[in-house]
Each structure stands twice: as C-alpha cells, then as structure tokens.
Design a protein around this motif. Sequence first.
Motif, PDB file in Angstrom:
ATOM      1  N   ALA A 238       0.837  -1.204   0.000  1.00  0.00           N
ATOM      2  CA  ALA A 238       0.000   0.000   0.000  1.00  0.00           C
ATOM      3  C   ALA A 238       0.874   1.258   0.000  1.00  0.00           C
ATOM      4  N   LEU A 239       0.453   2.261  -0.772  1.00  0.00           N
ATOM      5  CA  LEU A 239       1.150   3.551  -0.839  1.00  0.00           C
ATOM      6  C   LEU A 239       0.366   4.616  -0.069  1.00  0.00           C
ATOM      7  N   ASP A 240       1.035   5.699   0.277  1.00  0.00           N
ATOM      8  CA  ASP A 240       0.380   6.795   0.988  1.00  0.00           C
ATOM      9  C   ASP A 240      -0.261   7.801   0.047  1.00  0.00           C
ATOM     10  N   ASN A 241       0.020   7.681  -1.214  1.00  0.00           N
ATOM     11  CA  ASN A 241      -0.498   8.653  -2.180  1.00  0.00           C
ATOM     12  C   ASN A 241      -1.204   7.950  -3.329  1.00  0.00           C
ATOM     13  N   PHE A 242      -1.998   8.709  -4.058  1.00  0.00           N
ATOM     14  CA  PHE A 242      -2.721   8.162  -5.202  1.00  0.00           C
ATOM     15  C   PHE A 242      -1.830   8.185  -6.443  1.00  0.00           C
ATOM     16  N   THR A 243      -2.010   7.179  -7.281  1.00  0.00           N
ATOM     17  CA  THR A 243      -1.346   7.113  -8.579  1.00  0.00           C
ATOM     18  C   THR A 243      -2.415   6.788  -9.624  1.00  0.00           C
ATOM     19  N   PRO A 244      -2.112   6.930 -10.909  1.00  0.00           N
ATOM     20  CA  PRO A 244      -3.113   6.579 -11.936  1.00  0.00           C
ATOM     21  C   PRO A 244      -3.587   5.129 -11.863  1.00  0.00           C
ATOM     22  N   SER A 245      -2.815   4.245 -11.193  1.00  0.00           N
ATOM     23  CA  SER A 245      -3.201   2.833 -11.110  1.00  0.00           C
ATOM     24  C   SER A 245      -3.588   2.420  -9.697  1.00  0.00           C
ATOM     25  N   GLY A 246      -3.952   3.404  -8.868  1.00  0.00           N
ATOM     26  CA  GLY A 246      -4.405   3.073  -7.520  1.00  0.00           C
ATOM     27  C   GLY A 246      -3.443   3.548  -6.450  1.00  0.00           C
ATOM     28  N   CYS A 247      -3.539   2.921  -5.276  1.00  0.00           N
ATOM     29  CA  CYS A 247      -2.669   3.269  -4.143  1.00  0.00           C
ATOM     30  C   CYS A 247      -1.755   2.114  -3.791  1.00  0.00           C
ATOM     31  N   ASP A 248      -1.346   1.334  -4.785  1.00  0.00           N
ATOM     32  CA  ASP A 248      -0.517   0.162  -4.550  1.00  0.00           C
ATOM     33  C   ASP A 248       0.768   0.233  -5.347  1.00  0.00           C
TER      34      ASP A 248
END
Length: 301
Positions: A81-91
């Motif tokens: 899991a990531l702390d920020n949003f990306t174009p492909s989700g939060c992973d």
Amino acid sequence: YDDLLVKCKEFETHLSTIDNSDTELRELQARIAEAEAACSKVAEELRASRKGVCAEFEERIVTMLRQLGMDDAQFMVDITALDNFTPSGCDSVVYLFTANRTTRPGAIERIASGGELSRVMLALKALLVEKIKLPTVVFDEIDTGVSGSVADKMGSVICAMGEYMQVFAITHLPQVAAKGNAHYVVTKTIDGEASTAVSSISRLNEQERIMEVARMLSGSVLSDAAIANAKELLKHQEQIRVATKYPQIAKAIAELEEKFASVNMRKNQLDEAVKITQTDFSEGLNEDNVSTLVESLTKME
C-alpha cells in the motif's frame, strides 16, 4: 466616466471575493475531501481485487514457465500500500521471480537474465491476451536470448495463441518461424539515387520457405544438411498442426505405427505409409473426409 464605472465594478467584485474567500476555501476543501474519499474507496476495491486473483495469477504464470523449460521457476506478486494516489491506484505492484529453487525471489527487472525475461514476458502476454480477447497481437523478437528446445517451446506457446487470435511473430529463430501458418520475409535495400533505405515484405511459397528456414539454421552459406533439416522441421510442424486439428487422424497413425512395429516392418515401409497420409493432408481435410481417411489408415496391412 464610463471607465471609472468599469473600474469600480472590478474593485467591488474583487472585494466580494476577498470577503467570501473563507467560505469558498471551505467549499473547495470539502470537495477535495469528498474526492479523496471516493478515490480511497475505489483504490481499496482495486487492491482487494488484485489480492483476490494473485494466487491464481501466480499459479498460471508458473505453470506456463514450466512449459517453457523453467521447472524450478518461482513467480510471486508483491502488493504494498502507498500513501499517495497514482493513476493505477494506491498500490506498488512488484513481480518477484527466480529461476532457481534455492534462490530467494527478487524484483524481476534485477534478477532475470535476458532469456528468462523473454519467457516471463511471453507467459504474461499470453495470459493477458487470453483475458482481454485481443483480435491481433504482435511479438517483436520476444524470443530474444533463447535457443534450442526452449525456442521450440516458446514457438509452441505462440502457435497455440494463434488458435483463437491473429498472431504476428517477428523472429530470427527457425524453431519459431517454422510454426507459423504463413511465413513472410522483410528485406531492406538502399535506393542508390536517393540514398534512402527501402523496406519490403513478401510472403514465401513452400520452396522459398524451406530455403529461408535453412538460412536461419545455417547462415548465409546453405548446406544440404541445413536444407534437409529445414524440410524436416516444417514437415514435423505440419504433422503437429493436423494432429491438433484432427486428433482422430493422429490416433489412427499412432495405431498404424504400432502395428507396423509389432511385425518388424522396415523403416522405409513405415515412412511410405506415413507419406500416404501426408499426401492426403496436402490435399486438404475436412470433417467429411477425415472419417474416410481414418478408416483407410486402420485397414492398412
């Protein structure tokens, strides 16, 4: 005077904006919070979906890698899991791989050799196109870094994909080229007057294909052995293609060969019997005449 009125109106608008700035800021913050909540919900659903199919995905990839000659391959998907949003989700999704049973899997881009990476890419793309049902796929030298039996196995996987979609495989390997239903050659020449490169593509007939596969086997100098090997390679692939489409014929031929072997029939006689079936293959088979051919094979003495 008119200009002063316009300027006055501008100042009033600006003052109104300043007076209402706190309200507008709160509204924008509320909209941001609402959007973040919606994104978080979608990201959590995506993460759950990814984790839900990981086990099957890993198993399918490992199964195909074993078909491609990597018996000890391990393939895993690491989802963090990531702390920020990306174009492909939060992973953060990382593919972990090792070709050796005793080696701990690591990030595939750091641990895989060229040949191993080619096989993993083929396995991934084969699974991908099966799921999204693409009408056409182009493999541009996906077999780089492999040879011999591994190249033959990769060719078989690519060929199998051609059963339900159109596949173009750009290759320099004879084991792969021989498996196609059609063989095209791309050539590049230099236009002397314009000094520009001109590319052309042409489809090979049967004899041209034999010579091209022979060149792929031996290089620029063609030998009788290379031509014979090319003929055998193409003939073997045609037998596989017919046996796949008409398994009843393959079964009849196998029973016929067993019958001949049981009476110690000489090899040239057996070859002649198989040649008869190849003649029928070249004339074209369909569901109407397959049963007739199988019946004639089973009656051969």
